[in-house]
Design a protein around this motif. Structure first.
Motif, short mmCIF file in Angstrom:
data_model
loop_
_atom_site.label_atom_id
_atom_site.label_comp_id
_atom_site.label_asym_id
_atom_site.label_seq_id
_atom_site.Cartn_x
_atom_site.Cartn_y
_atom_site.Cartn_z
N PRO A 1 11.90 48.33 24.58
CA PRO A 1 10.95 48.34 23.46
C PRO A 1 10.09 49.60 23.50
CG PRO A 1 10.18 46.86 25.17
CD PRO A 1 11.51 47.37 25.64
N LEU A 2 10.15 50.40 22.46
CA LEU A 2 9.42 51.66 22.42
C LEU A 2 8.02 51.47 21.84
CD1 LEU A 2 12.24 54.03 21.10
CD2 LEU A 2 11.52 53.67 23.46
N HIS A 3 7.11 52.34 22.23
CA HIS A 3 5.75 52.33 21.71
C HIS A 3 5.78 52.72 20.23
CE1 HIS A 3 1.49 53.21 21.24
NE2 HIS A 3 1.28 52.67 22.43
N PRO A 4 5.01 52.04 19.38
CA PRO A 4 5.03 52.37 17.94
C PRO A 4 4.69 53.82 17.65
CG PRO A 4 3.94 50.26 18.30
CD PRO A 4 4.18 50.85 19.66
N GLU A 5 3.72 54.39 18.39
CA GLU A 5 3.38 55.78 18.15
C GLU A 5 4.51 56.71 18.56
OE1 GLU A 5 1.15 57.47 16.72
OE2 GLU A 5 -0.37 55.99 16.23
N ALA A 6 5.26 56.34 19.61
CA ALA A 6 6.41 57.15 20.01
C ALA A 6 7.48 57.13 18.94
CB ALA A 6 6.97 56.63 21.34
N VAL A 7 7.73 55.96 18.34
CA VAL A 7 8.71 55.87 17.26
C VAL A 7 8.28 56.69 16.06
CG1 VAL A 7 9.86 54.27 15.69
CG2 VAL A 7 9.47 53.61 18.06
N ALA A 8 6.99 56.62 15.70
CA ALA A 8 6.50 57.36 14.55
C ALA A 8 6.55 58.87 14.79
CB ALA A 8 5.07 56.92 14.22
#
Length: 470
Positions: free
Chosen positions: A223-230
């Motif tokens: 599960p990736l961090h939302p800020e990393a995905v953005a």
């Protein structure tokens, strides 16, 4: 039955003694067997064989038998290929119906056998890993370095180094920060992309909390961090997270951390983060002029091809801001990350809840409710370096008491009073009345005034004209 078999085996050792002349009674006493048993055995009758377990069909061998040659071929190509990968490929490509445990048990026998065929000993197998090469612009690797108290003498307790290395050319980037939080981590990425002039197609990370939201069991999706995905979506690169405890997966950047410490930091003194960044930038041309021992080319020449294959930078940078709620203090200061930042006194109240948005370079403070114009911004400050700093805009304290009306004196003698000039308006009239109150008057009995006016002394009896009532 086992004990009997052992005695027969022991008896066999004394056959030579019987042939040498020992009697049956002597051999029986030595072996602990009956004399008739000794005679029967020495006469030529075979000892009863111990019971043997009937051979049974090995289930795991029968299930994997059709795929054994496939697995062996994969192991010859990559001896350390993981069992989970082998099981996944068997299911996907060959329709294997068995579970992972069948594959795991088979590998326990097959891997040492293939290693022996290839001339690899068990001790050598434990330290092996597969080397990989990539095409230009395909990959970069990222890691942190802890530089400790290199700036402790100027009040900065901790310094970290951020490293990004292009995998094809080994072209390095490094910058120094005082924090490893989300905003600092991605701000370093932006600086690295500007340094290289583009964005690689993928970036390799370990299990850092700014990229991975939480740890999961092996084989599960990370599960990736939302800020990393953005951030990755904005700059159009793929996130590649290594398996846990596999530092060799990003050995290029791991090695770069040590190289920078030895060639840039060792034996030198610095006074600020800017000095550290400047020292690295001055060393980069020397690094690019060297021939790398692995790929055998000059790093700078290979870096030209690497930079040319990078993806272009987006027109608008992605601003990463960490958001927190804080209360306003009585002194119109808001605390964040062990530092204090001011807000306008005319727009806040004590204990008001505000939102702090922190980037690597700035701190902005916003109201939780917009004003009539729809604005929420209260203050903007440069981010403090270190801890215990106070960043104050003097204009934010306009309207608060500053103590300019307070005065003091020494001694017991009051200051002399000055007589005000005539006129001067209402204020001067008040001062005149205060001066008139200081005039000393004589005190006389009321009878003196009766004599002067020619009236009788004051009595409590009062006369009224005739025909009137009181």
């Amino acid at each position: 039955m086992v004990l009997r078999s052992e005695r027969w085996l022991e008896l066999r050792r004394y056959r030579a003694l019987h042939e040498a002349g020992l009697s049956l009674s002597q051999i029986a006493r030595e072996t602990g067997l009956d004399r008739r048993t000794v005679r029967k055995y020495l006469a030529g009758e075979a000892a009863p064989a111990p019971p043997q377990r009937s051979p049974r069909r090995d289930a795991r061998t029968s299930v994997l038998s059709p795929f054994a040659h496939v697995i062996d071929a994969w192991l010859r190509a990559e001896l350390l290929l993981k069992g989970t990968v082998i099981h996944e490929r068997l299911v996907e490509q060959y329709g294997f119906a068995g579970n992972y445990q069948r594959v795991k048990l088979y590998l326990q026998e097959a891997r040492p056998r293939i290693a022996a065929e290839m001339g690899i000993g068990p001790d050598e197998l434990a330290g092996l890993h597969r080397r990989f090469e990539v095409v230009p612009g395909a990959q970069a690797q990222v890691d942190w370095g802890d530089e400790g108290g290199i700036l402790a003498h100027v009040g900065i307790a901790k310094v970290y180094s951020f490293h990004m290395v292009l995998s094809y050319s080994r072209d390095p980037f490094c910058c120094f920060t005082t924090s490893q939080d989300l905003s600092a981590f991605w701000e370093c990425h932006r600086r690295a992309f500007a340094h290289f002039g583009g964005v690689p197609k993928s970036i390799v990370y370990d299990w850092t909390k700014t990229v991975v939201r939480r740890h999961v069991a092996p084989g599960q999706a990370v599960p990736l961090h939302p800020e990393a995905v953005a951030f990755a979506g904005h700059y159009d690169f793929d996130i590649d997270v290594l398996a846990a405890y596999r530092p060799t997966g990003k050995g290029r950047v791991e090695r770069q951390v040590t190289i920078v410490r030895d060639h840039v930091l060792a034996g030198r003194g610095f006074s600020s983060l800017a000095d550290l960044d400047t020292a690295f930038q001055a060393w980069v041309p020397m690094r690019r002029a060297r021939t790398h021992r692995t790929h055998g080319e000059v790093i700078g020449v290979r870096a030209v091809r690497d930079h040319g294959a990078l993806r272009p930078l987006p027109a608008r940078p992605y601003a990463v801001a960490v958001r927190h709620l804080r209360h306003v203090g009585k002194d119109c200061l808001v605390a964040y990350d062990a530092n204090l930042y001011s807000v306008p006194a005319r727009r806040v109240r004590h204990r008001q809840l505000v939102e702090v948005r922190a980037t690597a370079a700035t701190i902005t403070i916003h109201a939780t409710i917009p004003d009539p114009h729809g604005e929420t911004l209260l203050a903007s400050h440069p981010r403090a370096v270190g801890r215990g700093a106070r960043i104050v805009d003097p204009a934010h304290w306009d309207g608060l008491p500053d103590g300019h009306t307070r005065s003091t004196t020494t001694g017991d003698t009051p200051p002399p009073r000055t007589r005000p000039a005539p006129g001067g308006g209402p204020l001067q009239a008040l001062l005149n009345r205060a001066a008139a109150a200081q005039v000393t008057v004589d005190r006389r009995p009321l009878s003196v005034y009766d004599q002067i006016a020619g009236t009788s002394p004051f009595t409590t009896t009062r006369s009224y004209p005739k025909g009137t009532t009181s």
